[in-house]
Scaffold this motif. Structure first.
Motif, PDB file in Angstrom:
ATOM      1  N   LEU A 208     -16.983  25.820 -70.773  1.00  0.00           N
ATOM      2  CA  LEU A 208     -16.388  24.485 -70.875  1.00  0.00           C
ATOM      3  C   LEU A 208     -15.036  24.397 -70.174  1.00  0.00           C
ATOM      4  O   LEU A 208     -14.169  23.607 -70.579  1.00  0.00           O
ATOM      5  CB  LEU A 208     -16.226  24.104 -72.352  1.00  0.00           C
ATOM      6  CG  LEU A 208     -17.502  24.101 -73.198  1.00  0.00           C
ATOM      7  CD1 LEU A 208     -17.170  23.756 -74.640  1.00  0.00           C
ATOM      8  CD2 LEU A 208     -18.519  23.122 -72.627  1.00  0.00           C
ATOM      9  N   LEU A 209     -14.842  25.182 -69.124  1.00  0.00           N
ATOM     10  CA  LEU A 209     -13.534  25.204 -68.477  1.00  0.00           C
ATOM     11  C   LEU A 209     -13.168  23.884 -67.813  1.00  0.00           C
ATOM     12  O   LEU A 209     -12.006  23.672 -67.454  1.00  0.00           O
ATOM     13  CB  LEU A 209     -13.501  26.319 -67.428  1.00  0.00           C
ATOM     14  CG  LEU A 209     -13.541  27.744 -67.994  1.00  0.00           C
ATOM     15  CD1 LEU A 209     -13.600  28.754 -66.862  1.00  0.00           C
ATOM     16  CD2 LEU A 209     -12.333  28.003 -68.871  1.00  0.00           C
ATOM     17  N   LEU A 211     -13.247  20.988 -69.306  1.00  0.00           N
ATOM     18  CA  LEU A 211     -12.674  20.064 -70.283  1.00  0.00           C
ATOM     19  C   LEU A 211     -11.146  19.994 -70.213  1.00  0.00           C
ATOM     20  O   LEU A 211     -10.577  18.897 -70.242  1.00  0.00           O
ATOM     21  CB  LEU A 211     -13.133  20.440 -71.693  1.00  0.00           C
ATOM     22  CG  LEU A 211     -14.612  20.191 -72.012  1.00  0.00           C
ATOM     23  CD1 LEU A 211     -14.929  20.615 -73.442  1.00  0.00           C
ATOM     24  CD2 LEU A 211     -14.949  18.716 -71.812  1.00  0.00           C
ATOM     25  N   PRO A 212     -10.420  21.127 -70.158  1.00  0.00           N
ATOM     26  CA  PRO A 212      -8.960  21.012 -70.050  1.00  0.00           C
ATOM     27  C   PRO A 212      -8.505  20.221 -68.829  1.00  0.00           C
ATOM     28  O   PRO A 212      -7.508  19.523 -68.888  1.00  0.00           O
ATOM     29  CB  PRO A 212      -8.501  22.476 -69.982  1.00  0.00           C
ATOM     30  CG  PRO A 212      -9.571  23.243 -70.693  1.00  0.00           C
ATOM     31  CD  PRO A 212     -10.852  22.536 -70.349  1.00  0.00           C
ATOM     32  N   MET A 213      -9.243  20.339 -67.733  1.00  0.00           N
ATOM     33  CA  MET A 213      -8.860  19.592 -66.542  1.00  0.00           C
ATOM     34  C   MET A 213      -8.874  18.085 -66.806  1.00  0.00           C
ATOM     35  O   MET A 213      -7.990  17.344 -66.357  1.00  0.00           O
ATOM     36  CB  MET A 213      -9.803  19.928 -65.383  1.00  0.00           C
ATOM     37  CG  MET A 213      -9.638  19.021 -64.162  1.00  0.00           C
ATOM     38  SD  MET A 213      -7.964  19.035 -63.487  1.00  0.00           S
ATOM     39  CE  MET A 213      -7.999  20.580 -62.607  1.00  0.00           C
ATOM     40  N   LEU A 214      -9.860  17.612 -67.575  1.00  0.00           N
ATOM     41  CA  LEU A 214      -9.933  16.181 -67.862  1.00  0.00           C
ATOM     42  C   LEU A 214      -8.717  15.715 -68.641  1.00  0.00           C
ATOM     43  O   LEU A 214      -8.132  14.663 -68.350  1.00  0.00           O
ATOM     44  CB  LEU A 214     -11.221  15.880 -68.641  1.00  0.00           C
ATOM     45  CG  LEU A 214     -12.539  16.232 -67.938  1.00  0.00           C
ATOM     46  CD1 LEU A 214     -13.726  15.907 -68.829  1.00  0.00           C
ATOM     47  CD2 LEU A 214     -12.645  15.472 -66.625  1.00  0.00           C
ATOM     48  N   THR A 215      -8.310  16.478 -69.647  1.00  0.00           N
ATOM     49  CA  THR A 215      -7.151  16.068 -70.435  1.00  0.00           C
ATOM     50  C   THR A 215      -5.857  16.214 -69.635  1.00  0.00           C
ATOM     51  O   THR A 215      -4.933  15.412 -69.801  1.00  0.00           O
ATOM     52  CB  THR A 215      -7.057  16.900 -71.722  1.00  0.00           C
ATOM     53  OG1 THR A 215      -7.054  18.297 -71.387  1.00  0.00           O
ATOM     54  CG2 THR A 215      -8.244  16.623 -72.620  1.00  0.00           C
ATOM     55  N   ILE A 216      -5.769  17.223 -68.777  1.00  0.00           N
ATOM     56  CA  ILE A 216      -4.569  17.371 -67.946  1.00  0.00           C
ATOM     57  C   ILE A 216      -4.449  16.194 -66.978  1.00  0.00           C
ATOM     58  O   ILE A 216      -3.357  15.663 -66.755  1.00  0.00           O
ATOM     59  CB  ILE A 216      -4.603  18.710 -67.189  1.00  0.00           C
ATOM     60  CG1 ILE A 216      -4.388  19.869 -68.164  1.00  0.00           C
ATOM     61  CG2 ILE A 216      -3.544  18.745 -66.090  1.00  0.00           C
ATOM     62  CD1 ILE A 216      -4.517  21.230 -67.541  1.00  0.00           C
ATOM     63  N   LEU A 217      -5.559  15.770 -66.415  1.00  0.00           N
ATOM     64  CA  LEU A 217      -5.519  14.605 -65.535  1.00  0.00           C
ATOM     65  C   LEU A 217      -5.061  13.364 -66.293  1.00  0.00           C
ATOM     66  O   LEU A 217      -4.298  12.541 -65.764  1.00  0.00           O
ATOM     67  CB  LEU A 217      -6.894  14.368 -64.904  1.00  0.00           C
ATOM     68  CG  LEU A 217      -7.327  15.390 -63.849  1.00  0.00           C
ATOM     69  CD1 LEU A 217      -8.714  15.054 -63.331  1.00  0.00           C
ATOM     70  CD2 LEU A 217      -6.329  15.428 -62.697  1.00  0.00           C
ATOM     71  N   GLU A 250     -14.121  32.710 -70.311  1.00  0.00           N
ATOM     72  CA  GLU A 250     -14.065  33.811 -69.347  1.00  0.00           C
ATOM     73  C   GLU A 250     -14.735  35.070 -69.878  1.00  0.00           C
ATOM     74  O   GLU A 250     -15.065  35.980 -69.119  1.00  0.00           O
ATOM     75  CB  GLU A 250     -12.610  34.114 -68.963  1.00  0.00           C
ATOM     76  CG  GLU A 250     -11.773  34.735 -70.060  1.00  0.00           C
ATOM     77  CD  GLU A 250     -11.188  33.690 -70.984  1.00  0.00           C
ATOM     78  OE1 GLU A 250     -10.407  34.061 -71.865  1.00  0.00           O
ATOM     79  OE2 GLU A 250     -11.522  32.496 -70.835  1.00  0.00           O
ATOM     80  N   ALA A 251     -14.933  35.114 -71.225  1.00  0.00           N
ATOM     81  CA  ALA A 251     -15.618  36.268 -71.806  1.00  0.00           C
ATOM     82  C   ALA A 251     -17.089  36.323 -71.380  1.00  0.00           C
ATOM     83  O   ALA A 251     -17.753  37.358 -71.528  1.00  0.00           O
ATOM     84  CB  ALA A 251     -15.504  36.233 -73.332  1.00  0.00           C
TER      85      ALA A 251
END
Length: 609
Positions: A208-209, A211-217, A250-251
């Motif tokens: 789900l990496l 998802l953070p990009m969406l909130t950062i944008l 990343e695991a």
């Protein structure tokens, strides 16, 4: 003694911040050979150097060196390795800050992409030097160690430096929060980033990496550079903490811990590279809005329509041949095509003459043609089409004719209309943004920027027409005591009340603006000192007579413009008169005497107040 103690405060703070950042980074996640995923200490020192005077650099570097040495020794490194790593860390920050200052790029967050590129390049260069120095003192020298050190320090500079600089410059300007933002909104946006990052890195089942990009944008669009730097830093902290718990997407990578750490670093660099340019480019929104119409035109030229039909008109027999797609565009079943006259009749009555003229011109002059028109399907539905073709000279086995292609562009036409509407909305939004940029958000009156422009224009008008102009600078008496006793909310109410009371006493041509916390300025076009004093006295009495609690008074300084005088000197004389009113006991007016002589460049040679 006091100055020497004060001079040690900031270096001490830098050293403590450097040490805290280092210990936190190492505690959150440790890579191979004790290298953290992100080394924020480098960003702390670069920002500290850029925010202080050049003369203070040596003591700042010494404080950071002590903190680095203590952190490295605490990690268990040998004295030699600790000294070497400290040298690498301090040299890195010094080189980066020096390069930025030397190239006038210490503020790499303007609307110019070249500034961002320069910031990234100089951070990369200094990290390269640091990694190379550190490799000389590493117990186990390897390319992996060098690259891990390089990427870790580069991330620290890229993520932490912009955040600290943004806050530092805001404090220096006296405006900590981004324009039109509150602490609650900022906290809410960053809380959302924390929640999404925690959700993403608390599990290792799904990748789900994204998802953070969406909130950062989202944070970028709300908070600008602060949202970009703060958002990516939050993700870095959360993801680093997840490493210690062997959690996170990343695991899922089938690799050793060092490779996973390098992947995470690459991921954070990608977030930064995607978000910061967006934040910076939002500052150039107006320029992009102006270019939108041209972009639309180029987009229309480049766009193609998938379903294209072809047709041919036999000029000898007037027979028409259609491909299957032409029947679909006309809404007809695949059968024999209509005659030429019937094909023309399929166009909208308002377009039939235009289409027929285009085709006749192509036939008469043996040249190509193109047109856009409307056709009416048998069911009554109107479709927009684009047709282009050329004169067909014929061969021995094929008679003269017209060959063309036809495209259904109804969707494209609708899209163009929506784009025009969007362009109009964008222009309206740009106009609204201009209004907001010139308005004080607390009182609704003009802000410093708008008052400055108005005063400059008023001086130019008075200069050209040999007219008069006066200003008044007023300040709320004992405002700090009001804030201390009643609270800042009550202080804001007092400021709004004074603005309202003052506005009611002014002429239609006068302008009231807020230029500081509790300080206002009034511009009186076409008014001498006598008129300005009368109006300013009305304002003073109105504020004093207000029955609201707490009651306040104002002190006012008035100055009349002298021919050839600049706005700066006029404001300075009014400000001097204001302080004379303060010294006279407050709740009074004082008039600044006219300067005896104005130099050719607008400076006052002799002045009394």
């Amino acid at each position: 003694m006091g100055k020497s103690v004060y001079a040690l405060v900031w270096p001490t703070a830098t050293g403590l911040a450097y040490y805290a950042a280092a210990v936190t980074a190492l505690a959150l996640t440790k890579g191979q050979d004790g290298i953290a995923t992100v080394w924020p200490s480098s960003g702390v020192l670069v920002a500290a150097l850029l925010l202080c005077r050049r003369e203070a650099w040596p003591i700042q570097l010494i404080a950071a060196a002590v903190a680095s040495l203590v952190a490295n020794l605490g990690l268990g490194n040998s004295v030699g390795a600790s000294l070497g790593f400290t040298l690498a860390n301090v040299a890195e920050s010094f080189i980066c800050a020096w390069l930025l200052m030397r190239n006038n790029a210490e503020r790499p967050f303007s609307a110019r992409s070249a500034d961002i590129a320069a910031f990234f390049l100089m951070a990369s260069l200094s990290s390269f030097v640091s990694a190379s120095l550190a490799s000389l003192f590493a117990p186990n020298q390897s390319p992996v160690f060098w690259f891990s050190w390089f990427s870790t320090d580069l991330l620290g500079i890229l993520l932490v430096t912009p955040l600290i600089l943004t806050v530092g410059w805001s404090v220096k300007r006296g405006r900590l929060l981004p324009r039109h933002q509150t602490i609650g909104q900022i906290a809410g946006m960053f809380a959302l980033v924390v929640a999404v990052a925690a959700f993403t890195f608390s599990q290792s089942k799904f990748p789900l990496l994204f998802l953070p990009m969406l909130t950062i944008l989202a944070a970028v669009f709300r908070l600008g550079v602060l949202g970009a730097a703060g958002g990516v830093l939050i993700v870095a902290i959360v993801s680093s903490a997840a490493i210690t718990m062997h959690s996170g997407p990343e695991a899922l990578i089938d690799a050793d811990p060092m490779t996973r750490s390098l992947f995470l670093q690459f991921y954070l660099l990608s977030l930064f590279a995607a978000s910061l340019p967006i934040a910076v480019l939002l500052g150039a929104r107006r320029r992009l809005v102006n270019q939108i119409s041209e972009n639309i035109r180029l987009l229309q030229l480049a766009e193609t329509v998938a379903n294209v039909g072809h047709w041919r008109l036999d000029l000898t027999t007037q027979a028409i041949s259609w491909s299957p797609e032409v029947f679909k565009i006309h809404g007809m079943h695949d059968a024999s095509p209509p005659a030429y006259d019937a094909a023309i009749d399929a166009y909208h009555p308002d377009d039939q003459g235009f289409v027929q003229a285009k085709l006749a011109d192509a036939i008469d002059h043996h040249r190509g043609f193109e047109f856009r028109a409307r056709i009416v399907r048998p069911c009554g539905q109107i479709r927009y089409v684009f047709s282009r073709g050329e004169f067909d000279g014929g061969t021995s086995d094929r008679p003269l004719g017209l060959f063309g292609v036809i495209q259904d562009i109804t969707t494209q036409v609708a899209y163009e209309e929506k784009l025009r509407e969007a362009a109009e909305l964008a222009a309206q939004a740009a106009d609204q943004a201009q209004i907001l940029a010139e308005t004080d958000q607390l009182t609704g009156i003009a802000n410093r920027r708008r008052v400055t422009v108005f005063l400059e224009k008023a001086i130019a008008d008075a200069q050209s027409s040999n007219g008069t102009l006066s200003i008044a600078v007023l300040d709320i008496d004992h405002f700090k005591a009001i804030n201390d006793r009643y609270g800042h909310m009550a202080g804001d109410q007092v400021i709004c009340r004074v603005a309202t009371d003052a506005s009611r006493q002014l002429r239609s041509d006068d302008m009231l603006g807020r230029i500081g916390g509790e300080e206002f300025v009034i511009v009186f076009p076409h008014a001498d000192a006598y008129i300005a004093m009368m109006i300013a006295e009305r304002v003073r009495k109105a504020v004093e007579a207000s029955h609201s609690n707490p009651s306040v008074t104002i002190s006012t300084g008035v100055a009349q413009w002298a021919r050839g005088e600049t706005s700066d000197s006029l404001l300075r004389r009014a400000d001097d008169a204001l302080y004379a009113a303060k010294r006279a006991g407050r709740n009074v007016l004082r008039l600044s005497a006219k300067p005896h002589r104005i130099l050719f460049d607008g400076r006052i040679a002799e002045n009394t107040a």
